[in-house]
Scaffold this active site. Sequence first.
Site, PDB file in Angstrom:
ATOM      1  N   THR A 244       0.859  -1.180   0.000  1.00  0.00           N
ATOM      2  CA  THR A 244       0.000   0.000   0.000  1.00  0.00           C
ATOM      3  C   THR A 244       0.900   1.237   0.000  1.00  0.00           C
ATOM      4  OG1 THR A 244      -1.523  -1.329   1.293  1.00  0.00           O
ATOM      5  CG2 THR A 244      -1.907   1.016   1.355  1.00  0.00           C
TER       6      THR A 244
ATOM      7  N   THR B  85      -4.202   2.218  -2.123  1.00  0.00           N
ATOM      8  CA  THR B  85      -3.547   0.957  -2.483  1.00  0.00           C
ATOM      9  C   THR B  85      -4.095   0.330  -3.754  1.00  0.00           C
ATOM     10  OG1 THR B  85      -2.939  -1.223  -1.607  1.00  0.00           O
ATOM     11  CG2 THR B  85      -5.144  -0.431  -1.104  1.00  0.00           C
TER      12      THR B  85
ATOM     13  N   SER C 123     -10.027  -4.043   5.351  1.00  0.00           N
ATOM     14  CA  SER C 123      -8.705  -3.465   5.132  1.00  0.00           C
ATOM     15  C   SER C 123      -7.985  -3.288   6.456  1.00  0.00           C
ATOM     16  CB  SER C 123      -8.851  -2.102   4.442  1.00  0.00           C
ATOM     17  OG  SER C 123      -7.630  -1.404   4.451  1.00  0.00           O
ATOM     18  N   SER C 124      -6.649  -3.161   6.381  1.00  0.00           N
ATOM     19  CA  SER C 124      -5.865  -2.808   7.569  1.00  0.00           C
ATOM     20  C   SER C 124      -5.399  -1.356   7.515  1.00  0.00           C
ATOM     21  CB  SER C 124      -4.626  -3.713   7.667  1.00  0.00           C
ATOM     22  OG  SER C 124      -4.993  -5.041   7.921  1.00  0.00           O
TER      23      SER C 124
ATOM     24  N   GLY D 149       1.873  -1.599   4.344  1.00  0.00           N
ATOM     25  CA  GLY D 149       2.371  -2.765   5.053  1.00  0.00           C
ATOM     26  C   GLY D 149       1.344  -3.828   5.338  1.00  0.00           C
ATOM     27  N   GLY D 150       0.165  -3.749   4.691  1.00  0.00           N
ATOM     28  CA  GLY D 150      -0.839  -4.783   4.899  1.00  0.00           C
ATOM     29  C   GLY D 150      -1.173  -4.948   6.361  1.00  0.00           C
TER      30      GLY D 150
END
Length: 562
Positions: free
Chosen positions: A371, A389, A442-443, A463-464
């Site tokens: 992202t 992202t 999503s994170s 960084g997911g």
Amino acid sequence: MKKYILVILLSILVFTCKKETKNNRQGLVTKHAMVVSAREEASKIGSVIMKQGGNAFDAMLATDLALAVAYPYAGNLGGGGFMVYRLENGEIGALDYREKAPLAASKNMYLDSLGNVIPNLSTRGALAVGVPGTVAGTFEAHKRFGKLPIETIMKPVIELAKKGVKVTQKQELRIAEKQEDFIIANKEPILFSRAWKENDTIKYNNLAETLTRIMKNGPDEFYKGKTARILAKHIQENGGIITEEDLASYKPKWRKPITFTYDDLNIISMSPPSSGGICLAQIMKMIEPYDLHELGHNSEKAIQIITEAERRAYADRSFYLGDPDFVNIPQEQLITNSYLQDRMKDFSFEKATKSEALAHGKVEIIESNETTHYSIVDAFGNAVAVTTTLNSGFGSKLFCEELGFFLNNEMDDFSSKPGVPNVYGLVGAEANSILPQKRMLSSMTPTIIEKNGKLHMVVGSPGGSTIITSVMQTILNVHEYNSSMQEAVNLPRFHHQWLPDEIRMEPYSFSSKMIHNLEQKGYLINEKDSPIIGKVDAILVLEDGSLEGGADRRGDDEASGF
């Protein structure tokens, strides 16, 4: 073997960057306004827009579109994102322009006849693409809050696309790594099929034409105009299911952000369908009773406390969180002190809690490392934190040559099969199963922090699954350990996400003695799979009102301002 070599190269880059910035305690300091993003070109364009009298929302549109040109690895027209804002008068809010599942999507679309997940179907190629939201979201933010004309904002971005962008060392590595995927995902050679080298200049003429049409016709060009027709046709010709109707019906959504306190900080972060705000609140409120400052930065006990809080928050994430327009989320209960104290009651400094024995809590996860985030503060006192992202690096690897941009693979952020990890090891449940027009979990954690009623920090990261923990550690570095913003961003990071049951640590950053002690207590330490954890771009408001940028040493990130 190729993956192993890449991990070594990235580790060397991290180690080298760490040595170079060791004594650089403070980042760029400006008096009036600042942009911190993944590429110097994008930060400079955003800064110039504000110098011309634009505000943070004008700079948001400019920076976002410039990242689509300068940083196609994650910057995008074919993806989506989240924005958290704070106006000069203290008003706060959030904008959700996350991608959506197409109308023809179905719960089992990535499963074979035996109910098993078909490899690569949700990660590579046209069927992995969710309906993009970036153009709609950035224009919506500008429509509500922007000051400058669209033409003024977009002209420098179009000029950048025509002039071209110089390839960096890190970009050369990223393009080389994905060559095989580009060949598989695309029927014909694409702009990125050749072996671009450091200092080469890539010109984006087709993207410049697409941006010019959008500048003239607005977001309707992307969702209902010539661009929409070309895009839908390209996706369908490559086996995807997105139609012109999907594009025409896409709308971003204003949402109420998650807010909570930690000591004397008021923290404002993204609400579902991002898990970022809730997970950040859970982790920080679980660790708040402990004196982290006294324990010391990245000390053995501090790492234990944070790891165990992360473990519990990510267990809840996997079960409860999804698109709030489709599922009921016990949002308030999940961040109450009583609930979180109960979650930590079985924590012990003597031994690790085992994730297999820890389910979600009782009350009456899923995405990529690639992202990108940018933070902006303008001369008027407005602030925006934006995370956007394509999901994986270069998204689905499907590139529309005629339009000049990559398309996302956000469909992998759904639970293709509840209980089975996605490509990033995150396990999801029914709350995040696939449904038409649903937004995937999503994170992404764009976050703004207030202190004593005033703007204090703007923080976010790619960084997911590691986004949430990277943001949290950066905040703690400033608040608990009195770091400058640049130092807070540079310091080594670690991460735990419930499953897999391991602490990921940046290599060459933690003592072997401490790692041994943690292993003796039952913690599994993984240094090889995380040469980089997050790439935080953040801004700290200093006591005299000036701004300090923290541009992450792990990437090509840069701060720019005046």
